[in-house]
Enzyme design. Structure first.
Site, mmCIF file in Angstrom:
data_model
loop_
_atom_site.group_PDB
_atom_site.id
_atom_site.type_symbol
_atom_site.label_atom_id
_atom_site.label_comp_id
_atom_site.label_asym_id
_atom_site.label_seq_id
_atom_site.Cartn_x
_atom_site.Cartn_y
_atom_site.Cartn_z
ATOM 1 N N CYS A 80 28.894 40.691 25.813
ATOM 2 C CA CYS A 80 28.238 40.892 27.031
ATOM 3 C C CYS A 80 28.773 41.950 27.888
ATOM 4 O O CYS A 80 29.210 41.921 29.108
ATOM 5 C CB CYS A 80 28.284 39.443 27.997
ATOM 6 S SG CYS A 80 27.699 38.020 26.807
ATOM 7 N N ALA A 81 28.519 43.005 27.328
ATOM 8 C CA ALA A 81 29.291 44.248 28.098
ATOM 9 C C ALA A 81 28.801 44.748 29.143
ATOM 10 O O ALA A 81 29.302 45.451 30.013
ATOM 11 C CB ALA A 81 29.050 45.329 26.994
ATOM 12 N N CYS A 87 33.140 35.495 36.085
ATOM 13 C CA CYS A 87 33.668 35.686 37.442
ATOM 14 C C CYS A 87 33.058 34.489 38.338
ATOM 15 O O CYS A 87 32.567 34.586 39.449
ATOM 16 C CB CYS A 87 32.973 37.134 37.916
ATOM 17 S SG CYS A 87 31.113 37.249 37.581
ATOM 18 N N ASP A 139 32.235 37.981 28.044
ATOM 19 C CA ASP A 139 32.454 37.944 29.445
ATOM 20 C C ASP A 139 30.936 37.306 29.833
ATOM 21 O O ASP A 139 30.015 38.035 30.339
ATOM 22 C CB ASP A 139 32.621 39.280 30.005
ATOM 23 C CG ASP A 139 32.718 39.480 31.728
ATOM 24 O OD1 ASP A 139 32.830 38.438 32.159
ATOM 25 O OD2 ASP A 139 32.291 40.451 32.132
ATOM 26 N N ASP A 168 24.662 44.144 24.651
ATOM 27 C CA ASP A 168 23.932 43.346 25.651
ATOM 28 C C ASP A 168 22.591 43.172 25.202
ATOM 29 O O ASP A 168 22.083 43.945 24.185
ATOM 30 C CB ASP A 168 24.325 44.121 26.909
ATOM 31 C CG ASP A 168 24.111 43.304 28.038
ATOM 32 O OD1 ASP A 168 25.133 42.965 28.587
ATOM 33 O OD2 ASP A 168 22.923 43.084 28.671
ATOM 34 N N GLY A 214 29.727 48.119 30.973
ATOM 35 C CA GLY A 214 30.733 48.701 30.312
ATOM 36 C C GLY A 214 32.076 48.975 31.039
ATOM 37 O O GLY A 214 32.994 49.316 30.412
ATOM 38 N N GLY A 215 32.318 47.995 32.037
ATOM 39 C CA GLY A 215 33.550 48.251 32.725
ATOM 40 C C GLY A 215 34.690 47.557 32.136
ATOM 41 O O GLY A 215 35.817 48.510 31.824
ATOM 42 N N LYS A 216 34.700 46.588 31.232
ATOM 43 C CA LYS A 216 35.656 46.013 30.562
ATOM 44 C C LYS A 216 35.734 46.865 29.332
ATOM 45 O O LYS A 216 36.736 46.974 28.824
ATOM 46 C CB LYS A 216 35.613 44.538 30.508
ATOM 47 C CG LYS A 216 35.750 44.030 31.637
ATOM 48 C CD LYS A 216 35.450 42.314 31.380
ATOM 49 C CE LYS A 216 35.503 41.468 32.676
ATOM 50 N NZ LYS A 216 34.343 41.647 33.613
#
Length: 439
Positions: A244-245, A369, A315, A268, A248-250
């Site tokens: 679940c990009a 989160c 994520d 995604d 693309g932060g992670k």
């Protein structure tokens, strides 16, 4: 801009945030792009007031209802100026003067509201606890179950401003070099407490003034998010899926861990997010990332690549309760069709489907989160109950240096305890297939 003009600009922006279904940060970005003549100083003033109003929305609404007034942006602003800034009715009247770019002149019922609010403060003993703590009704009971006697302290922390964290891109620079570069341009910053590539900026500043952000030497990423990427423990040469990009932060952090070697697939269901991610990947100098648009969590691509990856990060989409201090409007945007039960069911489907991509001996990281047990520990327990081939890798084994978690086995961070966004992450390993019997 005059003080009156800043107030009117804030009113215009707040009205737009109220009227559309998009998150406030997306509305804000588009709004300022269309008004490039607004200077950095005024932009900062408008943003500070907007987010203060969002963080006090329930309390301001309570006062308006108490006095029979409609909960709308202009009334909220009038209440704020009186209850929080302590302005007299004459001072407010001077700001709402009807001049060019200023708010329209006060009418009689608005003046009467100011008189009624004079001498009061934003909090009132008659407020329900949920209102005083800006906690939406749907989340109050789950958060109380999670935090028990610490509920009030945790909710109060969510009403503060979020810090600005940067993650250094080790492909292009080092933390020491970036700390020196920030100091050279007059920015106060220090190493993050837990994340090895993290930098915490100790002041508010215009991000447009950070050359290292444009060059891809750093990325904006909350320290908690950086720690989730570390738990993936991707090695050079691995095959990794960020299921679940998003933008693309992670993915960026994971690919950098791998020193641009191996293969990372950023998946995604939203094409726009993947396109934004691809731009960030190029800027960061990362060439080992492939983007993959999925039709759903059960896309045929998953079946075709079953058992083909060393690491899988999920994520998952979630309630976002851990990001409320960063996105204060999010707590009020929960729709009926996105209720907690529906989210939990979606997370379970995503986790079960993504787990098929993992090879025996590989690592599966489930993260949110959220600070709700229903989306975190309970979700992991349900998955493990249905998938006996997986076991939990305790945090002390997965990441021995991460000692500030509130859970012994999982990464569990909160703003009150860790001064990060609220994050949860569980590391699970798919056990190697048993060897065939000799007989």
């Amino acid at each position: 801009m005059t003080p009156s003009a800043c107030l009117q600009a804030t009113l215009d922006l707040m009205s737009e945030v109220d009227s559309v279904a998009r998150p406030a940060d997306a509305v804000v970005s588009a709004w300022f792009r269309a008004r490039r003549t607004i200077g950095d100083k005024e932009r900062g003033q408008i943003l500070e007031l907007l987010y203060a109003l969002l963080r006090h929305q329930a309390r301001l609404g309570w006062w308006l209802v108490k006095h029979g007034r409609e909960d709308m942006p202009r009334n909220r602003l009038l209440a704020w100026l009186t209850l929080k800034e302590g302005k007299t009715s004459d001072q407010v009247k001077a700001l709402f003067n009807g001049a060019k770019f200023a708010p329209a002149v006060l009418v009689d019922h608005e003046h009467a509201l100011l008189v009624k609010l004079q001498g009061c403060t934003i909090d009132h003993p008659g407020m329900p606890e949920e209102v005083r703590l800006e906690c939406p009704p749907w989340a109050a009971d789950p958060l109380r179950r999670r935090f028990k006697e610490a509920f009030g302290n945790e909710m109060a922390a969510l009403l503060t401003s979020a810090p600005l964290d940067l993650r250094v891109n080790p492909i292009k620079s080092t933390r020491e070099t970036m700390l020196g570069a920030l100091k050279d341009i007059g920015v106060r910053a220090r190493p993050s407490a837990m994340a090895p590539y993290g930098i915490r900026v100790d002041e508010r500043l215009s991000l447009a003034g950070l050359p290292m952000l444009k060059s891809g030497e750093v990325e904006i990423q909350d320290e908690g998010s950086q720690l989730v990427a570390i738990l993936v423990d991707a090695r050079p040469g691995d095959r990794v899926v960020d299921f679940c990009a998003g933008a693309g932060g992670k993915t960026l952090a994971i690919a950098a861990q791998m020193n641009n070697k191996g293969h990372v697939v950023a998946c995604d269901v939203m094409e726009g997010r993947l396109k934004r991610g691809a731009e960030r990947f190029r800027r960061a100098g990362l060439h080992n990332i492939e983007t993959r648009l999925l039709a759903s969590e059960t896309d045929r691509w998953i079946k075709r690549h079953k058992g083909g990856f060393d690491r899988v990060l999920v994520d998952a989409p979630c309630s976002g309760t851990g990001t409320w201090r960063r996105n204060p409007d999010a707590r009020w945007r929960a729709r009926e069709e996105q209720g907690l039960d529906n989210l939990v069911a979606l997370q379970a489907r995503i986790l079960a489907s993504a787990a098929r991509l993992l090879k025996p001996g590989g690592r599966l990281v489930y993260a949110t989160c959220s600070m709700l047990s229903e989306e975190n520990e309970e979700q992991v327990a349900a998955f493990l109950g249905a998938h006996p081939a997986f076991r939990v890798v305790p945090l002390h084994e997965a990441a021995p240096r991460l000692t500030n978690s509130s859970h012994p086995d999982y990464l569990s961070l909160t703003p009150a305890r860790n001064d990060t966004d609220g994050f949860f992450a569980a590391v699970m390993q798919r056990e190697a297939s048993p060897a065939p019997s000799a007989g």
